[in-house]
Each structure stands twice: as structure tokens, then as C-alpha cells.
Design an enzyme around this catalytic site. Structure first.
Site, PDB file in Angstrom:
ATOM      1  N   ARG A  48     -17.257  43.998 -21.639  1.00  0.00           N
ATOM      2  CA  ARG A  48     -16.112  43.198 -21.166  1.00  0.00           C
ATOM      3  C   ARG A  48     -14.860  44.059 -20.956  1.00  0.00           C
ATOM      4  O   ARG A  48     -13.738  43.607 -21.174  1.00  0.00           O
ATOM      5  CB  ARG A  48     -15.786  42.062 -22.147  1.00  0.00           C
ATOM      6  CG  ARG A  48     -16.900  41.055 -22.338  1.00  0.00           C
ATOM      7  CD  ARG A  48     -17.172  40.265 -21.068  1.00  0.00           C
ATOM      8  NE  ARG A  48     -18.014  39.118 -21.297  1.00  0.00           N
ATOM      9  CZ  ARG A  48     -19.352  39.123 -21.225  1.00  0.00           C
ATOM     10  NH1 ARG A  48     -20.006  40.234 -20.908  1.00  0.00           N
ATOM     11  NH2 ARG A  48     -20.036  38.014 -21.433  1.00  0.00           N
TER      12      ARG A  48
ATOM     13  N   SER B 110     -16.540  32.086 -22.612  1.00  0.00           N
ATOM     14  CA  SER B 110     -16.284  32.598 -23.976  1.00  0.00           C
ATOM     15  C   SER B 110     -14.818  32.980 -24.095  1.00  0.00           C
ATOM     16  O   SER B 110     -14.321  33.777 -23.299  1.00  0.00           O
ATOM     17  CB  SER B 110     -17.121  33.845 -24.260  1.00  0.00           C
ATOM     18  OG  SER B 110     -18.488  33.593 -24.107  1.00  0.00           O
TER      19      SER B 110
ATOM     20  N   GLU C  41     -11.228  37.413 -25.204  1.00  0.00           N
ATOM     21  CA  GLU C  41     -11.849  37.909 -23.980  1.00  0.00           C
ATOM     22  C   GLU C  41     -11.053  37.464 -22.754  1.00  0.00           C
ATOM     23  O   GLU C  41     -10.944  38.170 -21.757  1.00  0.00           O
ATOM     24  CB  GLU C  41     -13.288  37.368 -23.918  1.00  0.00           C
ATOM     25  CG  GLU C  41     -14.173  38.083 -22.941  1.00  0.00           C
ATOM     26  CD  GLU C  41     -14.781  37.147 -21.922  1.00  0.00           C
ATOM     27  OE1 GLU C  41     -14.022  36.547 -21.142  1.00  0.00           O
ATOM     28  OE2 GLU C  41     -16.017  37.022 -21.924  1.00  0.00           O
TER      29      GLU C  41
HETATM   30  P1  FAD Z   1      -9.569  35.376 -12.472  1.00  0.00           P
HETATM   31  O1  FAD Z   1      -9.646  34.502 -13.673  1.00  0.00           O
HETATM   32  O2  FAD Z   1      -8.908  34.834 -11.260  1.00  0.00           O
HETATM   33  O3  FAD Z   1      -8.904  36.746 -12.863  1.00  0.00           O
HETATM   34  C1  FAD Z   1      -9.289  37.430 -14.036  1.00  0.00           C
HETATM   35  C2  FAD Z   1      -8.439  38.712 -14.140  1.00  0.00           C
HETATM   36  O4  FAD Z   1      -8.766  39.602 -13.087  1.00  0.00           O
HETATM   37  C3  FAD Z   1      -6.943  38.443 -14.008  1.00  0.00           C
HETATM   38  O5  FAD Z   1      -6.269  39.373 -14.821  1.00  0.00           O
HETATM   39  C4  FAD Z   1      -6.663  38.705 -12.544  1.00  0.00           C
HETATM   40  O6  FAD Z   1      -5.325  39.093 -12.298  1.00  0.00           O
HETATM   41  C5  FAD Z   1      -7.626  39.845 -12.249  1.00  0.00           C
HETATM   42  N1  FAD Z   1      -8.124  39.876 -10.863  1.00  0.00           N
HETATM   43  C6  FAD Z   1      -8.855  38.926 -10.249  1.00  0.00           C
HETATM   44  N2  FAD Z   1      -9.194  39.321  -9.012  1.00  0.00           N
HETATM   45  C7  FAD Z   1      -8.653  40.549  -8.841  1.00  0.00           C
HETATM   46  C8  FAD Z   1      -8.634  41.500  -7.767  1.00  0.00           C
HETATM   47  N3  FAD Z   1      -9.257  41.265  -6.600  1.00  0.00           N
HETATM   48  N4  FAD Z   1      -7.978  42.673  -7.951  1.00  0.00           N
HETATM   49  C9  FAD Z   1      -7.345  42.935  -9.122  1.00  0.00           C
HETATM   50  N5  FAD Z   1      -7.315  42.087 -10.155  1.00  0.00           N
HETATM   51  C10 FAD Z   1      -7.968  40.911 -10.024  1.00  0.00           C
HETATM   52  N6  FAD Z   1     -17.891  35.946 -17.752  1.00  0.00           N
HETATM   53  C11 FAD Z   1     -18.920  36.786 -18.026  1.00  0.00           C
HETATM   54  O7  FAD Z   1     -18.757  38.016 -18.021  1.00  0.00           O
HETATM   55  N7  FAD Z   1     -20.155  36.291 -18.344  1.00  0.00           N
HETATM   56  C12 FAD Z   1     -20.424  34.969 -18.371  1.00  0.00           C
HETATM   57  O8  FAD Z   1     -21.560  34.579 -18.642  1.00  0.00           O
HETATM   58  C13 FAD Z   1     -19.372  34.074 -18.076  1.00  0.00           C
HETATM   59  N8  FAD Z   1     -19.566  32.725 -18.114  1.00  0.00           N
HETATM   60  C14 FAD Z   1     -18.552  31.883 -17.842  1.00  0.00           C
HETATM   61  C15 FAD Z   1     -18.794  30.498 -17.873  1.00  0.00           C
HETATM   62  C16 FAD Z   1     -17.779  29.600 -17.588  1.00  0.00           C
HETATM   63  C17 FAD Z   1     -18.084  28.117 -17.633  1.00  0.00           C
HETATM   64  C18 FAD Z   1     -16.498  30.077 -17.233  1.00  0.00           C
HETATM   65  C19 FAD Z   1     -15.403  29.111 -16.862  1.00  0.00           C
HETATM   66  C20 FAD Z   1     -16.239  31.447 -17.203  1.00  0.00           C
HETATM   67  C21 FAD Z   1     -17.256  32.360 -17.515  1.00  0.00           C
HETATM   68  N9  FAD Z   1     -17.044  33.745 -17.508  1.00  0.00           N
HETATM   69  C22 FAD Z   1     -18.087  34.599 -17.759  1.00  0.00           C
HETATM   70  C23 FAD Z   1     -15.699  34.297 -17.247  1.00  0.00           C
HETATM   71  C24 FAD Z   1     -15.369  34.449 -15.744  1.00  0.00           C
HETATM   72  O9  FAD Z   1     -16.200  33.638 -14.962  1.00  0.00           O
HETATM   73  C25 FAD Z   1     -15.517  35.891 -15.266  1.00  0.00           C
HETATM   74  O10 FAD Z   1     -14.698  36.745 -16.022  1.00  0.00           O
HETATM   75  C26 FAD Z   1     -15.144  36.036 -13.792  1.00  0.00           C
HETATM   76  O11 FAD Z   1     -15.471  37.329 -13.344  1.00  0.00           O
HETATM   77  C27 FAD Z   1     -13.663  35.785 -13.511  1.00  0.00           C
HETATM   78  O12 FAD Z   1     -13.492  35.756 -12.113  1.00  0.00           O
HETATM   79  P2  FAD Z   1     -12.233  35.078 -11.434  1.00  0.00           P
HETATM   80  O13 FAD Z   1     -12.310  35.393  -9.988  1.00  0.00           O
HETATM   81  O14 FAD Z   1     -12.182  33.644 -11.794  1.00  0.00           O
HETATM   82  O15 FAD Z   1     -11.057  35.886 -12.111  1.00  0.00           O
HETATM   83  N1  EPU Z   2     -24.367  30.632 -31.655  1.00  0.00           N
HETATM   84  C1  EPU Z   2     -24.165  29.791 -32.738  1.00  0.00           C
HETATM   85  N2  EPU Z   2     -23.240  28.779 -32.597  1.00  0.00           N
HETATM   86  C2  EPU Z   2     -22.554  28.575 -31.441  1.00  0.00           C
HETATM   87  C3  EPU Z   2     -22.769  29.440 -30.351  1.00  0.00           C
HETATM   88  C4  EPU Z   2     -23.692  30.476 -30.487  1.00  0.00           C
HETATM   89  O1  EPU Z   2     -24.775  29.941 -33.789  1.00  0.00           O
HETATM   90  O2  EPU Z   2     -21.775  27.623 -31.390  1.00  0.00           O
HETATM   91  C5  EPU Z   2     -25.398  31.671 -31.775  1.00  0.00           C
HETATM   92  C6  EPU Z   2     -26.626  31.289 -30.942  1.00  0.00           C
HETATM   93  O3  EPU Z   2     -27.493  30.493 -31.667  1.00  0.00           O
HETATM   94  C7  EPU Z   2     -27.228  32.614 -30.611  1.00  0.00           C
HETATM   95  C8  EPU Z   2     -26.025  33.543 -30.526  1.00  0.00           C
HETATM   96  O4  EPU Z   2     -24.949  32.867 -31.184  1.00  0.00           O
HETATM   97  O5  EPU Z   2     -28.057  33.059 -31.648  1.00  0.00           O
HETATM   98  C9  EPU Z   2     -25.637  33.908 -29.110  1.00  0.00           C
HETATM   99  O6  EPU Z   2     -25.285  32.738 -28.373  1.00  0.00           O
HETATM  100  P1  EPU Z   2     -25.388  32.652 -26.789  1.00  0.00           P
HETATM  101  O7  EPU Z   2     -26.749  33.050 -26.328  1.00  0.00           O
HETATM  102  O8  EPU Z   2     -24.912  31.302 -26.377  1.00  0.00           O
HETATM  103  O9  EPU Z   2     -24.438  33.770 -26.237  1.00  0.00           O
HETATM  104  P2  EPU Z   2     -22.994  34.280 -26.714  1.00  0.00           P
HETATM  105  O10 EPU Z   2     -23.171  35.565 -27.437  1.00  0.00           O
HETATM  106  O11 EPU Z   2     -22.258  33.196 -27.403  1.00  0.00           O
HETATM  107  C10 EPU Z   2     -22.588  35.776 -24.628  1.00  0.00           C
HETATM  108  C11 EPU Z   2     -21.512  35.976 -23.612  1.00  0.00           C
HETATM  109  C12 EPU Z   2     -21.595  34.905 -22.538  1.00  0.00           C
HETATM  110  C13 EPU Z   2     -22.943  35.010 -21.849  1.00  0.00           C
HETATM  111  C14 EPU Z   2     -24.044  34.803 -22.906  1.00  0.00           C
HETATM  112  C15 EPU Z   2     -25.422  35.015 -22.320  1.00  0.00           C
HETATM  113  C16 EPU Z   2     -19.679  37.090 -24.728  1.00  0.00           C
HETATM  114  C17 EPU Z   2     -18.309  36.967 -25.273  1.00  0.00           C
HETATM  115  N3  EPU Z   2     -20.214  35.971 -24.248  1.00  0.00           N
HETATM  116  O12 EPU Z   2     -22.311  34.542 -25.284  1.00  0.00           O
HETATM  117  O13 EPU Z   2     -20.578  35.161 -21.587  1.00  0.00           O
HETATM  118  O14 EPU Z   2     -23.076  34.047 -20.830  1.00  0.00           O
HETATM  119  O15 EPU Z   2     -23.868  35.759 -23.976  1.00  0.00           O
HETATM  120  O16 EPU Z   2     -25.638  36.372 -22.116  1.00  0.00           O
HETATM  121  O17 EPU Z   2     -20.248  38.179 -24.733  1.00  0.00           O
HETATM  122  C18 EPU Z   2     -18.310  34.694 -20.982  1.00  0.00           C
HETATM  123  O18 EPU Z   2     -18.106  35.909 -21.056  1.00  0.00           O
HETATM  124  O19 EPU Z   2     -17.423  33.889 -20.642  1.00  0.00           O
HETATM  125  C19 EPU Z   2     -19.648  34.181 -21.294  1.00  0.00           C
HETATM  126  C20 EPU Z   2     -19.945  32.878 -21.256  1.00  0.00           C
END
Ligand code: FAD
Ligand code: EPU
Length: 343
Positions: free
Chosen positions: A169, A243, A339
Site C-alpha cells: 500500500r 480497508s 490506509e
Molecule cells: P482517489 O480516492 O480519487 O485518490 C486516492 C489518492 O490518489 C488521493 O491522494 C488522490 O489525490 C491521488 N490520485 C488519484 N488519482 C491521481 C492521479 N491521476 N495522479 C496523482 N494522484 C492521484 N484498494 C486496494 O488496494 N485493494 C482493495 O481490495 C480495495 N478494495 C476496496 C473496496 C471498496 C468497497 C472501496 C470503496 C475501496 C477499496 N480500495 C481497495 C481502495 C481504493 O479503491 C483504491 O485505493 C483505488 O485505487 C483508489 O482509486 P481512486 O481513483 O478512487 O482514488
Molecule cells: N478478519 C476477521 N474479522 C474481520 C475481518 C477479517 O477476523 O472483521 C480476518 C478474516 O477472517 C481473515 C483475515 O482477517 O482471516 C483477512 O481478512 P480478509 O480476507 O477479509 O482480508 P483483509 O486482510 O481484511 C486485505 C486488504 C483488502 C483486500 C483483501 C483481499 C488491506 C488493508 N486490506 O483485507 O483491501 O481486498 O485483503 O486481498 O490489506 C483495501 O485496501 O481497501 C482492501 C479492501
């Protein structure tokens, strides 16, 4: 291209926080971007506007106050196959493309490598910012290079994979060069022959449940979509940014102390000296899962996701995260780091 004043950002962030941008514009070409950054610099020189915020899909930020500056919404579009060799296709996507639309395009064309990253909200341009990751894959595994606009020098610069300094991240854009570049496009190196990654246990279980007869990038993508839809709140229904905190890395000693008391601790070994702990597990064990105060809460299915049930302010969500961080520190001696970008 038009600069508007006092624009509500509620529809531009997935937390649904209702703050105002002093000035707001979107750009869909480099010329428009250059004109807007010049406009911003002119205003800064007469001290009227200072900060510049680039907005993608607004899915990884929390607004805690009005933005006293210029917000630029990235609308650069386009996807192009720019090169190929025996093993790889090099696919370039403009920063304003929606991430999942791009993933779908690659899957439909049999470009492999992004399937585990299906359904992550946001835009292409933000994908390298925090080296997005899910289900055993991170952007750094498929990233080739990007082009970014240097705001002060008005030049376009290329960054290779190594130059982005990707970590968990993390990237150079969140650290050394924070605020200096606007990412314009990203080129990914995608496989012609897929290398399936089902290391994340839940994928195999879901593939079985789906009755998938063979391993394909389409099936893996669908399995990931199903897992995500089941566990993570849809921002269109409940405001959130995924997250809120990172999974912490701790010493083997710290892990062992926790494990002795809680043998079910969700953790995995990083190396002989370190373990990664699941922050969601730590938060749940502190009793926060499903907690709600006013409209700010901790999601009932995933404790790592903080939510806005409608009318919460960014400050209320930030305060809740502070309480969570403190309680995890008190109970387990572990420091949690945010994050989401706090604005
Ligand atoms: P924004 O929120 O618009 O911007 C994020 C940051 O980047 C800000 O600081 C912004 O200024 C900067 N920025 C954006 N675009 C540019 C650009 N073109 N040039 C320079 N700076 C820029 N993330 C994960 O890694 N894994 C996941 O599994 C994951 N699951 C998610 C699930 C949900 C339901 C949600 C809501 C979010 C999740 N995220 C996850 C977080 C998010 O989706 C990612 O970080 C995504 O890449 C953010 O993209 P954005 O375009 O919305 O960025
Ligand atoms: N867990 C719990 N309780 C909870 C949530 C999770 O016990 O309420 C335990 C689960 O049982 C599991 C472990 O935690 O054993 C991991 O959970 P999960 O698979 O849901 O993934 P995570 O570690 O919570 C990370 C990323 C996610 C990504 C998933 C899948 C980070 C900060 N988050 O979540 O990314 O989608 O793995 O790879 O690394 C994001 O960055 O926004 C994001 C959603």
C-alpha cells in the site's frame, strides 16, 4: 473545461462526505490540465488558492473539512495495446478510466494478470499510488511504467516499476514526491498465457461453489467478484473507502505473545523474524465489529472497513478510527496505521 466555485464533493467520494471544494474543474486532455495548473499557480501567487487535489474515483480518501483550494477531477480516457512480444501484451490505460472497466477490457481480450484485482473501485490513475492489491496480487506484479505530469516543472516524466518504489500500500507518490505529479497513464505488462494465482484460500472455495470446471481468468475474476460482493459494503449503498487501516507487520515475539492467548489469531509468517496480522481480526477482538455511533460505524461483515450510514462527518469517522487504533494498542500492543488518505 470550466472552473466552478463552491462545489459539493459528496458525489465525488465513496464515503459520501458532504464537504465543499472552493474551486472544482475536470480535465480530459493534457492541454486542459496544463491550463488548469497554470490557473492554480496564478491564483497561488496572489495568495487566493493554495492546495491542489487530484481526484480519481474518490474511493480512497476521507474528507474531514472543506477543501480550501482547487480540486481537479481526472477524466483522461483511452485504452491501447502499445506493444507485444512472445509472452506479453503491454496495455496502456489513461488515468481517468474506471479500474474495473479496464480489468473487464483486459479479461475480454485475454490479457492475463489483473483478474485477481477485479471490482476494486476507483480509477487507473490511482492504482500505482498505493500499489493496489487483493487476493494475492499487487499492481507491482503487472506494472510496466507510467507517465506523470510534473506540476512545477511542467514536464512529462516516465516512472519504471523500480522507480515507483512499490511496497505494501505504498509508492514513491505517497512519499518522496507526494503532491508533485499527476499520473496521466499507466502501462501494464500482461501475460498471453495466464499464470493463475489462487493462493488466497477463499478463491478455490468459491470456484468450487461456482462449479467452475476449469481455471480461466474469467472464472477467477468471477470468484473474486463474488467474494468481494459478499463481504465488502457497496459504496452506493453504504459509504466507505474499503480497508480503513493497514494490516500491521509485527515481530515474531509480539505475534507469539498474542498467539499464546489467542491461538485463532489471523496471521501469516513474513520471514523468520516477522508476522503480518489481520487488522480486521484485531479490531473485531476489541469488540468494534458492527459498532455504530450516529452515522459512523465499523462494518458488521468486515471490521477493517469503517462506514458512513448517511450523515456522518469525516471528523466523526476519523475520531472513530482513533478510538479503534488506541484500543488495539491497549489490548494487543500493536500499532495500526491508516490506509485511507485523510484530507
Ligand atoms: P482517489 O480516492 O480519487 O485518490 C486516492 C489518492 O490518489 C488521493 O491522494 C488522490 O489525490 C491521488 N490520485 C488519484 N488519482 C491521481 C492521479 N491521476 N495522479 C496523482 N494522484 C492521484 N484498494 C486496494 O488496494 N485493494 C482493495 O481490495 C480495495 N478494495 C476496496 C473496496 C471498496 C468497497 C472501496 C470503496 C475501496 C477499496 N480500495 C481497495 C481502495 C481504493 O479503491 C483504491 O485505493 C483505488 O485505487 C483508489 O482509486 P481512486 O481513483 O478512487 O482514488
Ligand atoms: N478478519 C476477521 N474479522 C474481520 C475481518 C477479517 O477476523 O472483521 C480476518 C478474516 O477472517 C481473515 C483475515 O482477517 O482471516 C483477512 O481478512 P480478509 O480476507 O477479509 O482480508 P483483509 O486482510 O481484511 C486485505 C486488504 C483488502 C483486500 C483483501 C483481499 C488491506 C488493508 N486490506 O483485507 O483491501 O481486498 O485483503 O486481498 O490489506 C483495501 O485496501 O481497501 C482492501 C479492501
Amino acid at each position: 473545461m470550466q472552473v466552478q466555485q463552491n462545489v459539493s464533493l459528496k458525489q465525488y467520494n465513496t464515503f459520501g462526505i458532504d464537504v465543499t471544494a472552493q474551486s472544482f474543474a475536470s480535465f480530459s486532455s493534457l492541454d486542459e490540465l496544463e491550463a488548469l495548473t497554470e490557473y492554480k499557480q496564478e491564483l497561488s501567487s496572489i495568495n487566493k488558492i493554495s492546495p491542489l487535489l487530484i481526484l480519481g474515483g474518490g474511493s480512497n480518501l476521507l474528507f474531514t473539512k472543506n477543501v480550501d483550494g482547487l480540486v481537479l477531477k481526472n477524466e483522461l480516457k483511452g485504452i491501447e495495446l502499445v506493444n507485444e512480444d512472445a509472452d506479453y501484451c503491454y496495455v496502456k490505460a489513461s488515468a481517468g478510466e474506471a479500474w474495473h472497466t479496464f480489468v473487464e477490457h483486459c479479461i475480454a481480450n485475454n490479457y492475463a494478470g489483473l483478474e485477481n484485482l477485479s471490482l476494486i473501485p476507483g480509477n487507473v490513475g490511482a492504482s500505482p499510488m498505493q500499489n493496489i492489491g487483493a487476493y494475492g496480487v499487487e499492481i507491482k506484479d503487472v506494472f510496466h511504467e507510467l507517465q506523470a505530469y510534473n506540476i512545477n516543472e511542467k514536464t512529462i516524466v516516465k516512472f519504471s516499476n523500480a522507480e515507483c518504489k512499490f511496497g505494501y500500500r505504498e509508492s514513491i507518490f505517497k512519499n518522496e514526491v507526494k503532491g508533485q505529479y499527476i499520473i496521466l497513464n499507466v502501462t501494464y505488462r500482461l501475460r498471453k498465457n495466464p499464470l493463475f494465482n489462487t493462493s488466497y484460500g477463499a478463491i478455490n472455495t468459491e470456484l468450487e461453489r461456482m462449479g467452475a470446471k476449469e481455471l480461466t481468468i474469467q472464472n477467477i475474476s468471477q470468484a473474486v467478484i463474488n467474494i468481494r460482493t459478499n463481504k465488502l459494503p457497496n459504496p452506493k449503498e453504504i459509504g466507505n473507502a474499503g480497508s480503513f487501516l493497514k494490516n500491521p507487520q509485527v515481530s515474531k515475539f509480539r505475534w507469539h505473545v498474542i498467539w499464546e492467548e489467542y491461538p485463532d489469531v489471523a496471521a501469516y509468517k513474513v520471514d523468520d523474524l516477522h508476522y503480518k496480522l489481520a487488522a480486521g481480526w484485531l479490531i473485531e477482538k476489541c469488540g468494534w465489529k458492527g459498532f455504530r455511533r450516529g452515522d459512523a460505524g465499523c462494518h458488521a461483515k468486515q471490521a477493517l472497513v469503517l462506514v458512513n450510514y448517511g450523515g456522518a462527518s469525516g471528523q466523526e469517522i476519523l475520531d472513530l478510527s482513533d478510538e479503534i487504533i488506541k484500543s488495539v494498542k491497549n489490548k494487543f500492543g500493536v500499532d495500526l496505521e491508516r490506509e485511507v488518505n485523510i484530507i
